[in-house]
Design a protein around this motif. Structure first.
Motif, PDB file in Angstrom:
ATOM      1  N   VAL A   1       0.859  -1.189   0.000  1.00 35.38           N
ATOM      2  CA  VAL A   1       0.000   0.000   0.000  1.00 35.38           C
ATOM      3  C   VAL A   1       0.895   1.239   0.000  1.00 35.38           C
ATOM      4  N   PRO A   2       1.021   1.935  -1.121  1.00 33.67           N
ATOM      5  CA  PRO A   2       1.821   3.169  -1.140  1.00 33.67           C
ATOM      6  C   PRO A   2       1.219   4.222  -0.221  1.00 33.67           C
ATOM      7  N   ALA A   3       2.084   5.108   0.271  1.00 41.04           N
ATOM      8  CA  ALA A   3       1.635   6.107   1.242  1.00 41.04           C
ATOM      9  C   ALA A   3       0.572   7.029   0.663  1.00 41.04           C
ATOM     10  N   ARG A   4       0.649   7.332  -0.631  1.00 45.34           N
ATOM     11  CA  ARG A   4      -0.311   8.248  -1.240  1.00 45.34           C
ATOM     12  C   ARG A   4      -1.426   7.518  -1.995  1.00 45.34           C
ATOM     13  N   SER A   5      -1.579   6.227  -1.728  1.00 44.55           N
ATOM     14  CA  SER A   5      -2.625   5.470  -2.403  1.00 44.55           C
ATOM     15  C   SER A   5      -3.984   5.809  -1.811  1.00 44.55           C
ATOM     16  N   GLU A   6      -5.041   5.414  -2.525  1.00 39.26           N
ATOM     17  CA  GLU A   6      -6.392   5.712  -2.055  1.00 39.26           C
ATOM     18  C   GLU A   6      -6.713   5.055  -0.717  1.00 39.26           C
ATOM     19  N   PRO A   7      -6.353   3.751  -0.488  1.00 39.08           N
ATOM     20  CA  PRO A   7      -6.650   3.167   0.835  1.00 39.08           C
ATOM     21  C   PRO A   7      -5.963   3.912   1.974  1.00 39.08           C
ATOM     22  N   ALA A   8      -4.690   4.288   1.782  1.00 40.95           N
ATOM     23  CA  ALA A   8      -3.970   4.998   2.844  1.00 40.95           C
ATOM     24  C   ALA A   8      -4.583   6.369   3.085  1.00 40.95           C
ATOM     25  N   GLN A   9      -4.975   7.054   2.020  1.00 41.70           N
ATOM     26  CA  GLN A   9      -5.586   8.372   2.179  1.00 41.70           C
ATOM     27  C   GLN A   9      -6.928   8.275   2.891  1.00 41.70           C
TER      28      GLN A   9
END
Length: 384
Positions: free
Chosen positions: A181-189
């Motif tokens: 999960v990248p930091a700027r991905s939708e789930p993280a946001q």
């Protein structure tokens, strides 16, 4: 493997009572050169485990040393216990197993001396005892070297999946989100927005001497997770809590313990503990506030750890497998020595084969009825 190199090795047996500071320092040096290093095989981890969790058992250290002109160099170390019998070897044997909370088998080997150490270990076994090695990485160098050494010595060896022990071995944590999960991905946001509505979010990274308040918060959050329901949380028993605090203190002396902490209005709501070995950080346990788990507190904590890890002193890397790669499985090796152990291992194997065959032959819709006797088997056909 040369005869000259093999002749340089000796096995020294050291009891827990005889184990001193010189042995501990040699163990630390070996950990840095080990083929398959893991913080669960460090003296910072295993010595507290023996003290707090295994006080009733007396382990033996098999120290495989290379004789040099300047003294001795430790090139292999195995922690073993004597057993009268077990499920995999119903006869007296030595078991290279570990206390609960340990992750891999209790064998640490200098990669430069792997074939020689494997031969020396197996050839030094007492003639009346077999050997069971648990928790070896499936397909790893240690497993392959031990199988090759057994073949070179004419020893029979069996490979089996791990068998659960009487003491529950709790697996180490995984980081399912840190790499995927990248930091700027939708789930993280989404997780960040959901938590930010509740207050001010902050993220902290602690390394080196760990404040007592950080350890206390981690223990509390870890106790709120699934380990509490299973009775395996670190606060479930005073011995486990004392063990963990001792381990953190020892790893702190070399800045090899890291706590990643997510806070809400200054209060920790998610915490992750990692221990380091040979430049790689292994996740030990994680926890989060129960009412915030569904909002993604643990996910956000992991994502921030992966994003900010390059800022951490020490050039650490996460030991988690790459995205899409499975966690390596572990296997057990059984090496019966002498006719008694070989017969016992053979009998144990045959019993398991019969049980598996009976289970495979049972109809899929078979449902036993309480009080009902199983139908008698057909009598064997008469011969001639």
């Amino acid at each position: 493997m040369s005869v000259d190199r093999q002749a340089q090795l000796r096995v020294r047996v050291v009891s827990q009572q005889q184990f001193g500071e010189a042995e501990r320092q040699a163990w630390l040096a070996l950990e840095a050169r080990a083929l398959e290093p893991h913080p669960g095989l460090s003296p910072h981890f295993l010595l507290p485990a023996l003290q707090h969790l295994e006080a009733s058992r007396r382990g033996l250290f098999l120290m495989i040393e290379r004789q040099t002109g300047h003294g001795r160099e430790l090139v292999g170390l195995a922690l073993c216990h004597g057993r009268t019998a077990s499920a995999v070897m119903p006869a007296p044997h030595l078991a290279l197993d570990l206390p609960r909370h340990a992750a891999q088998g209790g064998l640490l080997v200098d990669g430069r001396w792997l074939p020689e150490v494997a031969v020396q270990l197996l050839s030094s076994l007492p003639r009346n005892k077999g050997l069971v090695l648990e928790g070896l990485v499936d397909g790893g160098g240690l497993q392959q070297a031990l199988v090759a050494a057994a073949g070179a010595l004419g020893r029979h060896v069996e490979q089996r999946p791990p068998v659960p022990q009487g003491t529950c071995r709790v697996p180490w944590a995984t980081l399912p989100f840190a790499r995927t999960v990248p930091a700027r991905s939708e789930p993280a946001q989404r997780c960040h927005q959901a938590l930010a509505r509740l207050g001010r979010l902050d993220w902290r990274l602690h390394q080196g001497p760990i404040p007592a308040a950080v350890v206390d918060a981690f223990l509390r959050l870890e106790h709120e997770g699934p380990h509490r329901l299973a009775g395996t949380s670190l606060l479930s028993s005073p011995a486990d809590e004392a063990f963990f605090r001792d381990v953190v203190a020892r790893f702190s002396t070399e800045a090899r313990v890291v706590f990643a902490e997510l806070t809400l209005d200054g209060d920790p709501v998610a915490s992750l503990c990692l221990f380091g070995s040979a430049g790689r950080l292994h996740a030990f346990r994680a926890g989060s506030r129960r009412d915030l788990t569904a909002r993604g507190a643990e996910l956000l904590n992991e994502v921030e750890l992966a994003r900010r890890l390059p800022m951490l002193p020490g050039d650490w890397q996460l030991a988690e497998p790459a995205s899409g790669q499975p966690v390596p499985a572990t296997v057990s090796l059984v090496l019966p020595v002498g006719p008694w152990q070989q017969a016992a291992a053979w009998a144990s194997r045959r019993v398991r084969e019969v049980i598996e065959r009976v289970g495979a032959d049972r109809p899929a819709d078979f449902t036993p009825v309480a009080g009902e006797r199983a139908p008698a088997a057909d009598p064997p056909a008469r011969r001639g």
